[in-house]
Enzyme design. Structure first.
Site, PDB file in Angstrom:
ATOM      1  N   MET A  64       0.819  -1.210   0.000  1.00  0.00           N
ATOM      2  CA  MET A  64       0.000   0.000   0.000  1.00  0.00           C
ATOM      3  C   MET A  64       0.865   1.278   0.000  1.00  0.00           C
ATOM      4  SD  MET A  64      -2.973  -1.502   0.025  1.00  0.00           S
ATOM      5  CE  MET A  64      -3.986  -2.779   0.772  1.00  0.00           C
ATOM      6  N   SER A  65       0.610   2.155   0.966  1.00  0.00           N
ATOM      7  CA  SER A  65       1.225   3.490   0.951  1.00  0.00           C
ATOM      8  C   SER A  65       2.698   3.510   1.313  1.00  0.00           C
ATOM      9  CB  SER A  65       0.457   4.421   1.887  1.00  0.00           C
ATOM     10  OG  SER A  65      -0.826   4.683   1.374  1.00  0.00           O
ATOM     11  N   VAL A  66       3.269   2.378   1.654  1.00  0.00           N
ATOM     12  CA  VAL A  66       4.728   2.330   1.798  1.00  0.00           C
ATOM     13  C   VAL A  66       5.376   2.844   0.508  1.00  0.00           C
ATOM     14  CG1 VAL A  66       6.707   0.776   2.065  1.00  0.00           C
ATOM     15  CG2 VAL A  66       4.682   0.483   3.509  1.00  0.00           C
ATOM     16  N   LYS A  68       4.591   5.411  -1.201  1.00  0.00           N
ATOM     17  CA  LYS A  68       4.785   6.857  -1.181  1.00  0.00           C
ATOM     18  C   LYS A  68       6.117   7.213  -0.535  1.00  0.00           C
ATOM     19  CE  LYS A  68       0.462   7.853   0.394  1.00  0.00           C
ATOM     20  NZ  LYS A  68      -0.559   6.924  -0.110  1.00  0.00           N
TER      21      LYS A  68
END
Length: 372
Positions: A64-66, A68
């Site tokens: 997921m947002s890792v 970013k």
């Protein structure tokens, strides 16, 4: 459960086992570096909800947002090389970005999540995987507030914002830059999408109806729902063909705890690991300077935020005992972080999303055990 844990970190192995016994773990991996040496590397459980595929040593999963955080790392590498000045306007590097009254937004303001670009109101529904369409929507988007005057997690947009900045400066797409400059040199099994991997290695993300992010991103009446309407509406959007083959840095970075911990180990060691240099120690310190601590305008949760990374915050982003530890969580409980003062790098990559709005009790237990 397979892998190893050095005796000094036996508590991590015990917590990992306890996650399966009492915290509903389905399949996951956890990895820990200390002083540049891998001291914990564990995996176990199942790679699918039906429990037909064991989680293997080389299993990867959407974290997921890792992703970013990985995009922010790429931007900071260009800062370290003198190719980006964070106090110059983004539009100096990306002229079309000035549209919608954004000409004065600096790279620093963007990295601080103070740009007010939470939404992509000019993008069609379901267009997240069309890079050029999203870039055009960013160029037309008006900020939600006067840039620099408020702060909020750029949940759906930060990956494209930073990824396009990398492309404008360096010429390479963010996935290629990451592969050629970070994951390749470090030998880290991580990338955007999973088209580069054998499909049999990819674990399924199993949603959790008690996950605040899962629920709110599917509800267009919420702020997160407004932001995430750009994601195609499909029955299983975390595991569909587009999520595993296209580039969406805000959401679809695939890897595992071993690969992400290795990348953060380089940052914990001053930007260098095993002969590979990502950046100087001074740049590592610059990117983890606190930019705000308070209620996020997107999620209404309390965060401590640096420059493209979260800082240690016990309730939402726990990263041990050092307030200067920094990294990036992902929806459902994945995380990667570095703690340079203690020489620690840590990552956790689960298949089953956690409940609530933070990283969940399984990740919290593993971090607490690592520091015990």
């Amino acid at each position: 459960m397979q892998g190893h844990a050095d005796p000094d970190f036996a508590a991590v192995a015990a917590a990992f086992a306890e996650n399966f016994r009492s915290r509903d773990e389905l399949g996951a991996a956890v990895c820990l570096y200390r002083a540049g040496v891998k001291v914990v590397d564990l995996w176990g459980g199942w790679a699918d909800a039906a429990r037909t595929r064991p989680w293997r040593e080389d299993t990867i999963v959407c974290m997921m947002s890792v992703g970013k955080g990985m995009a922010a790392l790429c931007v900071w590498m260009l800062v370290d090389r003198g190719q980006i000045d964070i106090d110059r306007p983004v539009a100096d590097y990306w002229p079309g970005f000035a549209g919608g009254g954004k000409g004065g937004i600096t790279v620093r303001t963007l990295l601080q999540a103070k740009a007010g670009l939470l939404y992509l109101d000019h993008a069609p529904d379901g267009s997240a995987y069309d890079w050029e369409t999203i870039v055009a929507a960013i160029e037309a988007q008006e900020p939600c507030w006067e840039p620099g005057t408020d702060h909020g997690y750029h949940s759906a947009t930060m990956g494209h914002l930073l990824g396009e900045l990398v492309r404008r400066v360096d010429g390479r797409m963010i996935d290629r830059f990451l592969r050629e400059e970070v994951t390749g040199p470090l030998g880290a099994d991580y990338g955007y999408g999973a088209a580069w991997a054998d499909p049999a290695r990819v674990a399924d993300i199993v949603p959790n109806a008690a996950s605040h992010t899962f629920v709110q991103t599917r509800d267009p009446s919420t702020k997160l729902g407004r932001a995430w309407r750009i994601r195609p509406v499909v029955e299983d959007h975390y595991n569909d063909e587009m999520a595993r083959t296209r580039i969406f840095p805000s959401s679809n970075g695939h890897g595992n705890a071993r690969s992400v911990a290795r990348i953060f180990a380089a940052l914990a060691e001053g930007g260098r690991l095993d002969g590979t240099t990502l950046m100087s120690a001074g740049t590592v310190d610059r990117m983890r300077e606190q930019s705000w601590h308070g209620t996020c305008a997107m999620t209404d949760r309390t965060f401590r935020y640096a420059h493209g990374f979260f800082l240690n915050e016990p309730a939402m982003s726990p990263m041990g005992t050092n307030p200067r530890a920094f990294g990036h969580p992902g929806a459902g409980g994945a995380i990667g972080f570095a703690d340079p003062e203690n020489g620690i790098a840590f990552s956790y990559s689960p298949a089953l999303m956690c409940a609530g709005g933070g990283v969940g009790d399984r990740c919290e237990a593993l971090v607490a055990a690592a520091y015990a």
